[in-house]
Design an enzyme around this catalytic site. Structure first.
Site, PDB file in Angstrom:
ATOM      1  N   SER A  76       0.908  -1.298  -0.065  1.00  0.00           N
ATOM      2  CA  SER A  76      -0.019  -0.031  -0.263  1.00  0.00           C
ATOM      3  C   SER A  76       0.836   1.174   0.160  1.00  0.00           C
ATOM      4  CB  SER A  76      -1.145  -0.102   1.365  1.00  0.00           C
ATOM      5  OG  SER A  76      -0.245   0.147   2.282  1.00  0.00           O
ATOM      6  N   LEU A  90      -3.150   1.388   7.177  1.00  0.00           N
ATOM      7  CA  LEU A  90      -3.515   2.579   6.101  1.00  0.00           C
ATOM      8  C   LEU A  90      -2.775   2.520   4.862  1.00  0.00           C
ATOM      9  CD1 LEU A  90      -3.130   5.416   8.561  1.00  0.00           C
ATOM     10  CD2 LEU A  90      -5.187   4.205   8.197  1.00  0.00           C
ATOM     11  N   HIS A 101       3.453  -4.838   2.703  1.00  0.00           N
ATOM     12  CA  HIS A 101       3.006  -5.717   3.712  1.00  0.00           C
ATOM     13  C   HIS A 101       3.604  -7.112   4.144  1.00  0.00           C
ATOM     14  CE1 HIS A 101       0.444  -2.426   4.963  1.00  0.00           C
ATOM     15  NE2 HIS A 101       0.115  -2.323   3.607  1.00  0.00           N
ATOM     16  N   LEU A 103       4.995 -10.838   1.861  1.00  0.00           N
ATOM     17  CA  LEU A 103       5.298 -11.677   0.551  1.00  0.00           C
ATOM     18  C   LEU A 103       5.372 -12.913   1.180  1.00  0.00           C
ATOM     19  CD1 LEU A 103       8.669 -11.296  -1.567  1.00  0.00           C
ATOM     20  CD2 LEU A 103       7.848 -13.548  -0.370  1.00  0.00           C
ATOM     21  N   TYR A 147      16.313 -10.084   1.934  1.00  0.00           N
ATOM     22  CA  TYR A 147      15.815  -8.704   1.097  1.00  0.00           C
ATOM     23  C   TYR A 147      17.110  -8.022   0.738  1.00  0.00           C
ATOM     24  CZ  TYR A 147      11.159  -9.977   2.784  1.00  0.00           C
ATOM     25  OH  TYR A 147       9.787 -10.614   2.772  1.00  0.00           O
TER      26      TYR A 147
END
Length: 186
Positions: A76, A90, A101, A103, A147
């Protein structure tokens, strides 16, 4: 020969596409299995998945093989330098950062490099969205190397905690400038 013909029919047909509210249950089933065993909770609950897939489906990406979801990312928009507790629920439409948010990869498709491939495809997808400048995420320490290999850099401890879990916040530059998109298929 016959074995080549047979093999060709068993190769999974892959498709990457943005997710919608109709995909929420499949997403939640994979997420629940992936996270509850590790942390006892899910980053997003079913109603939150439906919420984000309704508000900003263009910030999600699902990997389907033979029509079945095998991996996904949900994001988002966020409008602050760092993530805060509010970022968990949000979507800020004026934001230039995508908060990733979650994976998750289906248990039968793990340890095959699918998470890395999906993240690469997702970052390519974000580069086609002119408003997006960077991607942010929070992860447990054991995921930092994963990551980092995907192009993210650690920003330090995240201000967000969930129960007893502490997270590292990471970011990846995603330039939306026209010169970056010229040869990217956008």
């Amino acid at each position: 020969n016959a074995s080549d013909r047979r093999r060709r029919h068993t190769l999974p047909a892959s498709e990457f596409r943005c997710l919608g509210p109709e995909d929420a249950v499949s997403v939640f089933e994979i997420e629940r299995e992936a996270f509850i065993s590790v942390s006892g909770d899910c980053p997003l609950h079913l109603d939150e998945i439906r919420h984000f897939l309704s508000l900003c489906p263009e910030l999600s990406l699902g990997w389907f093989e033979e029509g079945r979801l095998v991996a996904f990312i949900i994001g988002s928009l966020w409008d602050e330098d760092r993530l805060s507790q509010a970022a968990l629920t949000l979507h800020r439409p004026r934001g230039t950062a995508v908060h990733i948010h979650v994976l998750a990869v289906h248990r039968a498709a793990r340890q095959q490099g699918k998470g890395s491939i999906l993240m690469w495809r997702y970052l390519q997808h974000l580069r086609c969205l002119p408003v997006v400048r960077r991607a942010l995420l929070m992860c447990e320490d054991f995921l930092v190397p994963f990551y980092a290999k995907c192009g993210f850099e650690a920003l330090g401890p995240c201000d967000v905690s969930v129960g007893a879990l502490a997270f590292t916040e990471m970011q990846c530059a995603v330039r939306g400038h026209a010169f970056m998109r010229r040869n990217s298929g956008c």
